[in-house]
Motif scaffolding. Structure first.
Motif, PDB file in Angstrom:
ATOM      1  N   PHE A  42     -46.021 -39.326  73.540  1.00 36.86           N
ATOM      2  CA  PHE A  42     -47.265 -39.883  73.000  1.00 36.86           C
ATOM      3  C   PHE A  42     -48.372 -39.609  73.999  1.00 36.86           C
ATOM      4  O   PHE A  42     -48.390 -40.166  75.108  1.00 36.86           O
ATOM      5  CB  PHE A  42     -47.105 -41.387  72.788  1.00 36.86           C
ATOM      6  N   ILE A  68     -47.100 -36.698  69.706  1.00 36.42           N
ATOM      7  CA  ILE A  68     -48.049 -37.452  68.886  1.00 36.42           C
ATOM      8  C   ILE A  68     -49.305 -37.683  69.716  1.00 36.42           C
ATOM      9  O   ILE A  68     -49.215 -38.134  70.865  1.00 36.42           O
ATOM     10  CB  ILE A  68     -47.466 -38.799  68.417  1.00 36.42           C
ATOM     11  N   SER A  70     -52.925 -39.599  70.153  1.00 39.49           N
ATOM     12  CA  SER A  70     -53.589 -40.825  69.683  1.00 39.49           C
ATOM     13  C   SER A  70     -55.006 -40.566  69.183  1.00 39.49           C
ATOM     14  O   SER A  70     -55.440 -41.177  68.196  1.00 39.49           O
ATOM     15  CB  SER A  70     -53.618 -41.877  70.789  1.00 39.49           C
ATOM     16  N   GLU A 137     -44.093 -42.579  58.608  1.00 42.00           N
ATOM     17  CA  GLU A 137     -43.007 -42.452  59.583  1.00 42.00           C
ATOM     18  C   GLU A 137     -42.982 -41.013  60.079  1.00 42.00           C
ATOM     19  O   GLU A 137     -42.831 -40.079  59.295  1.00 42.00           O
ATOM     20  CB  GLU A 137     -41.668 -42.833  58.951  1.00 42.00           C
ATOM     21  N   LEU A 142     -40.104 -44.425  64.115  1.00 34.60           N
ATOM     22  CA  LEU A 142     -41.428 -44.285  64.738  1.00 34.60           C
ATOM     23  C   LEU A 142     -42.473 -44.172  63.639  1.00 34.60           C
ATOM     24  O   LEU A 142     -42.437 -43.228  62.829  1.00 34.60           O
ATOM     25  CB  LEU A 142     -41.497 -43.048  65.638  1.00 34.60           C
ATOM     26  N   TRP A 143     -43.385 -45.121  63.619  1.00 35.81           N
ATOM     27  CA  TRP A 143     -44.403 -45.180  62.573  1.00 35.81           C
ATOM     28  C   TRP A 143     -45.788 -44.944  63.166  1.00 35.81           C
ATOM     29  O   TRP A 143     -46.154 -45.544  64.182  1.00 35.81           O
ATOM     30  CB  TRP A 143     -44.356 -46.532  61.880  1.00 35.81           C
ATOM     31  N   LEU A 144     -46.553 -44.071  62.530  1.00 35.02           N
ATOM     32  CA  LEU A 144     -47.932 -43.809  62.924  1.00 35.02           C
ATOM     33  C   LEU A 144     -48.843 -44.731  62.126  1.00 35.02           C
ATOM     34  O   LEU A 144     -48.687 -44.854  60.901  1.00 35.02           O
ATOM     35  CB  LEU A 144     -48.268 -42.351  62.634  1.00 35.02           C
ATOM     36  N   ILE A 181     -48.777 -46.046  67.647  1.00 35.59           N
ATOM     37  CA  ILE A 181     -47.401 -45.894  67.166  1.00 35.59           C
ATOM     38  C   ILE A 181     -46.718 -47.246  67.170  1.00 35.59           C
ATOM     39  O   ILE A 181     -46.910 -48.041  68.097  1.00 35.59           O
ATOM     40  CB  ILE A 181     -46.606 -44.921  68.065  1.00 35.59           C
TER      41      ILE A 181
END
Length: 281
Positions: A42, A68, A70, A137, A142-144, A181
């Motif tokens: 992340f 991912i 941000s 997901e 792991l969820w955004l 996340i």
């Protein structure tokens, strides 16, 4: 070995170093997420410390399965080329607005603060962008968050951050691409923040609306309380208590005075999420 439903978070880039390490601090943030399904990164910091700090912490970035992002600021995206040198071709999940031209227009000269690299360059290094703007997901557990509605009146956008429009004009940057996340763990949901430009209170309520979760085991990352007034800080503490957060780890854009204030309130529930900080759940 990460057991099923277990999670290990390790801060790789942050403004400070919390324990004796052959590592460097930088204004930025990056956190490695290790789960039973694999390793995910992340954010990537500015790029000064990502590879060095990963080596110091004995973390193999070549094993990262997905990145991912941000939001599209230099201090969260600057390490992408270094990461890609370690991973090769890899999926990069982000909001479609990360490549917007952005500037800081506060005290001192106006300066560029957007992502330092063009999309074609990053793609030539192996980045395979997947753009998401909604709650989804992105890996098992792991969820955004996707775009977060800005509903709380105490969490105001920063007037010193501006973006360039198609006609060349500059307007206040609402940072709609600010994503966080949520990680499902054995101890409960963990909320991982980049900078929380959308507002920590807004983010927690948004996750509740999307998933129905009433509590978080932990909240960790940048809270963007730097420059916040006392009313906003008090409301943030109240919201953390409302969601029964058991571990609060602040980093990066929280500011040391506000982090100290949170530590004084939460006591043993608090940790400074500096380089080398680890949260297991």
């Amino acid at each position: 070995m990460i057991h099923k439903n277990s999670v290990c978070l390790t801060v790789l880039c942050e403004n400070s170093i919390g324990r004796p390490l052959a590592a460097v601090g930088e204004h930025g943030f990056s956190c490695l997420i290790e789960t039973a399904s694999g390793a995910y990164l992340f954010d990537t910091g500015q790029g000064f410390g990502l590879l060095r700090n990963a080596r110091a912490l004995r973390k193999d970035l070549s094993a990262v399965k997905k990145v991912i992002i941000s939001h599209g600021h230099y201090d969260h995206t600057g390490g992408l080329p270094d990461l890609l040198s370690a991973t090769g071709e890899i999926e990069v999940v982000a909001h479609p607005d990360i490549f917007i031209d952005r500037y800081w227009a506060g005290q001192g000269p106006t300066r560029y603060i957007g992502i330092p690299f063009k999309r074609p360059y990053l793609e030539s290094l192996g980045a395979r962008f997947r753009f998401e703007s909604g709650f989804c997901e992105v890996a098992p557990g792991l969820w955004l968050t996707g775009e977060v509605p800005r509903l709380n009146p105490v969490e105001k956008p920063e007037k010193n951050m501006v973006r360039v429009m198609d006609d060349g004009s500059r307007v206040q940057d609402s940072l709609t691409d600010d994503l966080s996340i949520v990680i499902e763990s054995a101890k409960g949901p963990i909320l991982l923040l980049g900078c929380a430009h959308a507002g920590l209170i807004n983010i927690m309520h948004h996750v509740r609306e999307c998933k129905g979760w009433e509590n978080f085991y932990a909240v960790i990352g940048g809270t963007h309380l730097v420059g916040a007034d006392d009313d906003r800080v008090a409301a943030t503490i109240e919201a953390l208590e409302e969601f029964s957060v058991q571990r609060i780890g602040t980093a990066h854009c929280t500011s040391l005075p506000r982090a100290a204030q949170l530590q004084a309130h939460f006591g043993s529930r608090f940790l400074f999420a500096s380089v080398g900080a680890v949260l297991e759940a």
